[in-house]
Design an enzyme around this catalytic site. Structure first.
Site, mmCIF file in Angstrom:
data_model
loop_
_atom_site.group_PDB
_atom_site.id
_atom_site.type_symbol
_atom_site.label_atom_id
_atom_site.label_comp_id
_atom_site.label_asym_id
_atom_site.label_seq_id
_atom_site.Cartn_x
_atom_site.Cartn_y
_atom_site.Cartn_z
ATOM 1 C CD GLU A 146 5.402 6.629 8.679
ATOM 2 O OE1 GLU A 146 6.064 6.505 7.635
ATOM 3 O OE2 GLU A 146 4.328 6.017 8.852
ATOM 4 C CB ALA A 180 1.392 5.276 -0.313
ATOM 5 C CD GLU A 200 3.616 3.627 2.033
ATOM 6 O OE1 GLU A 200 3.329 2.997 3.083
ATOM 7 O OE2 GLU A 200 3.810 4.863 2.014
ATOM 8 C CD GLU A 249 2.431 2.175 7.163
ATOM 9 O OE1 GLU A 249 2.179 3.076 6.344
ATOM 10 O OE2 GLU A 249 2.702 2.400 8.352
ATOM 11 C CG ASN A 250 -3.677 -0.218 4.296
ATOM 12 O OD1 ASN A 250 -3.782 0.324 5.384
ATOM 13 N ND2 ASN A 250 -4.024 0.387 3.158
HETATM 14 ZN ZN LIG Z 1 5.276 5.419 6.217
#
Ligand SMILES: [Zn+2]
Length: 855
Positions: A326, A270, A304, A272-273
């Site tokens: 991260e 995924a 996210e 994280e926009n």
């Molecule tokens: Zn991430």
């Protein structure tokens, strides 16, 4: 020639020169509705100020055709756009850059990906920009510390959904079946977390009412997946996570709404926009999945969301701190999962699965300090791996044990307050944590973050005549290549065999000691005088990031009955230690397989159930001595059949054992059983042969030469979805014929047009033990092609291909020699060569393990 690279120094220079006031981005997605063109219109206006009028800089744009270029009202020659850069000469204090261009849709999952669903021909687009790919869709200053506000205006077919970071406006029809979505400006953010998702998506909405007010929630998926969108479950996890993070971080969710879009052919889990999270749509499964699948999906959702604060609200200055971005989200997602969702054993799952990938990565030649020196974008590519995620999260977990959870959270809250909508470096977080904890952390950061490698902790003791410790020490070692010894906060558990009220022997913890371990040897004074336990477990509680060893007595105890240990996390540590000893050629593959077959049937942790049989399969196929590999394969196949037959109907164990059995099946008896499961003549109570299991069975038969192309065609005709197409491609790649391998090789390694997820299915299915003869030519072919892989199929696909096409089933001294000869003269870029070095290291490891297994 910069190509698509950008150095940290160039970015720093540009940041010292500019402030970016705003972006206006106009995208025309109506240009390719009939698939006659693979481009879309992209017009970007960037307003920015310059601290040194007269200076020059550049903007970024990749793979575009520039039609018109205007700076401060003056037309510039579009031909000056070369090498992914637009030179901007003679800047004023206030500037306006306008670039009208056509950009290119991708099928690689990078930039703006375009997908047509084979089920119904509907079109789906989504963007993926991290690390530097917003510049594939609009003109940017592509670096995280030039934050700005973004106003998107998207023209698209009027029956589409269009979603971005800002709340979705009502589309305005503009005729000819098109409409315009004029989004309001976003909050201040970095280019890499902007997003546009568009197409014939299905959408459902909900609202979270939290302590700071309401957050509108959206969930999106393809029309053909609507039946699999388990909306209630997804909404529940989303709300639980928002409640947790808003409370713990003491800061309201920073964006206006929260959409989660499940998208096809996605490269990662995924992204994280900000307010517009994209996730791979395999997370909406059409077939039954084990609990570990849902546990993982939950961790992705929470990961996210954690980024909305850590990453999106407060963002790294440069990619040097990508690890922190991260690692933090990874640590926080398990923390949230364990505390706020039904997956209360999330840390056990972390130990059984994710953390193992960190240990593995840290022992490969490509390992690097967690805080890598990312001097340019190419370095980021090389350093973005399981050190970043799994080791980083493990080390943050150790940091939390080191400073205490409460001070850790207090430091975080201050950090969010102080740096909201800004950019930071790791030092800013460290300062906040030092203030809140009162501990000096500079030297801790140095030994943990700026050095690579994992330490091994081994018990070292003497006993008196009665079997009590006269001395217990924890001995710490490091590899010759990565010699750093570190300080560890470490739990030590002493477990005895005790009969319960039903007279069954259990392993019960008598004592738990928590100490700081430092240097080569640390005496554990609290243990002196205590009777030696049946199991001495170092790293009980899993605070530390370290390999652990079991003493002889403890090893005998767990081989005799690991299932007597009730605590799932303690079991995970034992599974991890024994697996690690097997990989290090200190425990034979045969003994590990015996341990697994004897104890996996009663394992209850979701990740333990699914992951440990995979470790055992690797031990059977790669770590067993060739002289008795056939025997061990037979033992493994029969053992799995026994476990399958004994498993509780409908249980996760049953599903996992069925899948593992399909993978292990090689005798006629077992292959006949797979056929019988497929045609319904064998029915296992509680086990439905649904789409995914059917494909597993067909692929297993194909790999043994018992399912041909016609059989795969037939299965595909019954399941002509993208998932079916990917499964079919994998089944064909598994076949043990020269023709099948040749086709798979072409699609996976040579052709740039193969869609990313299809290519991945092929690549993962290609190299199989037991097919050594047909795979033999692929040693030379692989080594011949490494150097040109990046240019041929791109960095993302190239990474997957080079990792999984490495001919591991052909492990031999001769293979090592060939690889060494290649490495001595290779001119490939470091990102490509790393996979050759890693493959070589894994083969060397397998050969050592085989020698141990030979006895
Ligand atoms: Zn991430």
């Amino acid at each position: 020639m910069p190509g698509t690279n950008l150095t940290r120094d160039e970015a720093a220079t540009r940041a010292s020169l500019l402030d970016v006031t705003s972006y206006s981005i106009d995208l025309d997605l109506t240009t390719a509705p009939d698939r006659t063109t693979d481009t879309f219109g992209s017009t970007t206006s960037i307003a920015f100020t310059c601290r040194e009028p007269g200076a020059s800089t550049f903007a970024d744009l990749v793979g575009a055709t520039v039609h018109e270029l205007t700076l401060n009202g003056v037309a510039l020659d579009p031909a000056t756009y070369v090498d992914s850069r637009i030179p901007l000469p003679d800047l004023q204090a206030d500037n306006l850059l306008v670039v009208r261009a056509d950009c290119t849709y991708s099928t690689s999952g990078e930039g703006l990906h375009r997908f047509v669903d084979p089920v119904d021909d509907r079109v789906y687009l989504y963007s993926q920009f991290e690390v530097p790919d917003a510049r594939r869709v609009f003109t940017t200053f592509e670096q995280p510390d030039l934050k700005s506000v973004f106003t998107f205006r998207v023209t698209a077919p009027d029956h589409w959904k269009v979603v971005s970071n800002a709340p979705t406006p009502e589309p305005e029809p503009v005729g000819a079946g098109a409409a315009v979505w004029a989004f309001p400006p976003t909050k201040r953010m970095s280019t890499y977390i902007t997003a546009v998702v568009a197409g014939e998506y299905h959408a459902v909405f909900d609202t979270y009412e939290g302590q700071f007010g309401e957050i509108p929630l959206g969930h999106y998926c393809r029309q053909s997946l609507v039946d699999h969108l388990d909306r209630d479950e997804l909404v529940k996890i989303t709300k639980q996570s928002f409640e947790f993070f808003e409370r713990e971080f003491g800061y309201p969710y920073p964006f206006e709404k929260y959409d989660q879009l499940y998208v096809p052919e996605y490269n990662m889990g995924a992204m994280e926009n900000a307010g517009c999270v994209t996730l791979r749509d395999e997370y909406l499964p059409r077939s039954r999945q084990p609990r570990s699948f849902y546990e993982f999906r939950c961790s992705v959702i929470t990961h996210e969301m954690a980024h909305m604060w850590f990453g999106d609200l407060v963002t790294m200055k440069w990619w040097d701190d990508l690890w922190l971005n991260e690692s933090f989200a990874e640590w926080a997602c398990y923390w949230c999962e364990a505390e706020a969702t039904e997956f209360t054993d999330a840390w056990t799952g972390f130990a059984n699965a994710r953390k193992q990938t960190g240990y593995r990565a840290d022992q490969l030649p490509s390992t690097h300090p967690i805080a890598a020196d990312n001097h340019d974008l190419e370095a980021v590519e090389v350093n973005f791996d399981m050190i970043t995620y799994a080791k980083g999260a493990s080390v943050l977990k150790q940091l939390v044990a080191w400073v205490g959870l409460e001070p850790f959270i207090a430091g975080l809250r201050q950090y969010f307050q102080d740096h909201a909508f800004g950019n930071t470096e790791f030092g800013d977080l460290l300062v906040a944590l030092e203030r809140s904890s009162g501990r000096e952390l500079g030297s801790w950061a140095e030994e943990w973050l700026q050095t690579a490698g994992v330490n091994t902790l081994t018990p070292d003791f003497e006993l008196d005549a009665d079997g009590a410790y006269t001395r217990l020490a924890v001995r710490q070692t490091a590899s010759a290549d990565q010699p750093t010894l570190r300080r560890h906060r470490l739990g030590i558990g002493l477990y005895d065999e005790v009969a319960n009220e039903r007279g069954e022997l259990r392993l019960v913890r008598r004592d738990y000691i928590e100490v700081d371990v430092e240097g080569e040897s640390t005496d554990i004074k609290e243990a002196v005088g205590q009777k030696q336990p049946a199991l001495l477990l170092l790293n009980d509680g899993d605070l530390a990031y370290a390999k652990i060893r079991l003493d002889e007595r403890s090893l005998a105890t767990v081989v005799g009955g690991l299932s007597r240990l009730d605590d799932s996390l303690a079991r995970a540590l034992v599974w991890g230690a024994t697996w690690d000893m097997t990989r290090d050629a200190e425990l034979s593959a045969t003994d590990f397989v015996t341990l697994v077959l004897g104890n996996i049937g009663s394992e209850t942790d979701a990740w333990g159930v699914t992951r440990i049989p995979a470790y055992a399969a690797l031990a059977v196929n790669s770590y067993s001595a060739p002289a008795h590999r056939a025997d061990l394969r037979l033992q493994w196949e029969r053992g799995l059949r026994g476990l399958l037959d004994a498993a509780e109907p409908g249980s996760d164990s049953q599903l996992t054992f069925a899948r593992s059995y399909a993978g292990a099946a090689h005798t006629d008896e077992a292959l006949d059983a797979l056929e019988a499961l497929l045609d319904g003549s064998l029915v296992v109570e509680g086990l439905a042969v649904d789409d995914d299991l059917r494909w597993s069975l067909i692929t297993a038969l194909a790999a043994r030469g018992r399912a041909d192309d016609a059989r795969v065609d037939e299965a595909l005709a019954a399941d002509n979805t993208i998932s079916g197409q990917e499964h079919a491609a994998a089944a064909r790649a598994a076949m043990p014929t020269a023709e099948a391998k040749e086709t798979a090789w072409r699609l996976g390694m040579l052709e740039a047009g193969t869609p990313n997820e299809t290519a991945r299915s092929i690549v993962l299915s290609f190299m199989r033990s037991g097919q050594e003869e047909v795979l033999a030519p692929y040693v030379e072919k692989y080594l011949d092609l490494v150097d040109s892989t990046w240019e041929r199929i791109g960095a993302h696909r190239g990474s997957v291909a080079l990792e999984h096409f490495f001919p591991k089933p052909l492990a031999s001294a001769e293979l090592l020699e060939k690889v060494d000869a290649y490495l001595a003269t290779s001119t490939a870029n470091p990102g490509a060569v790393r996979y050759v070095r890693e493959g070589r290291a894994e083969v060397a490891r397998a050969l050592a393990a085989q020698a141990k297994d030979a006895g």
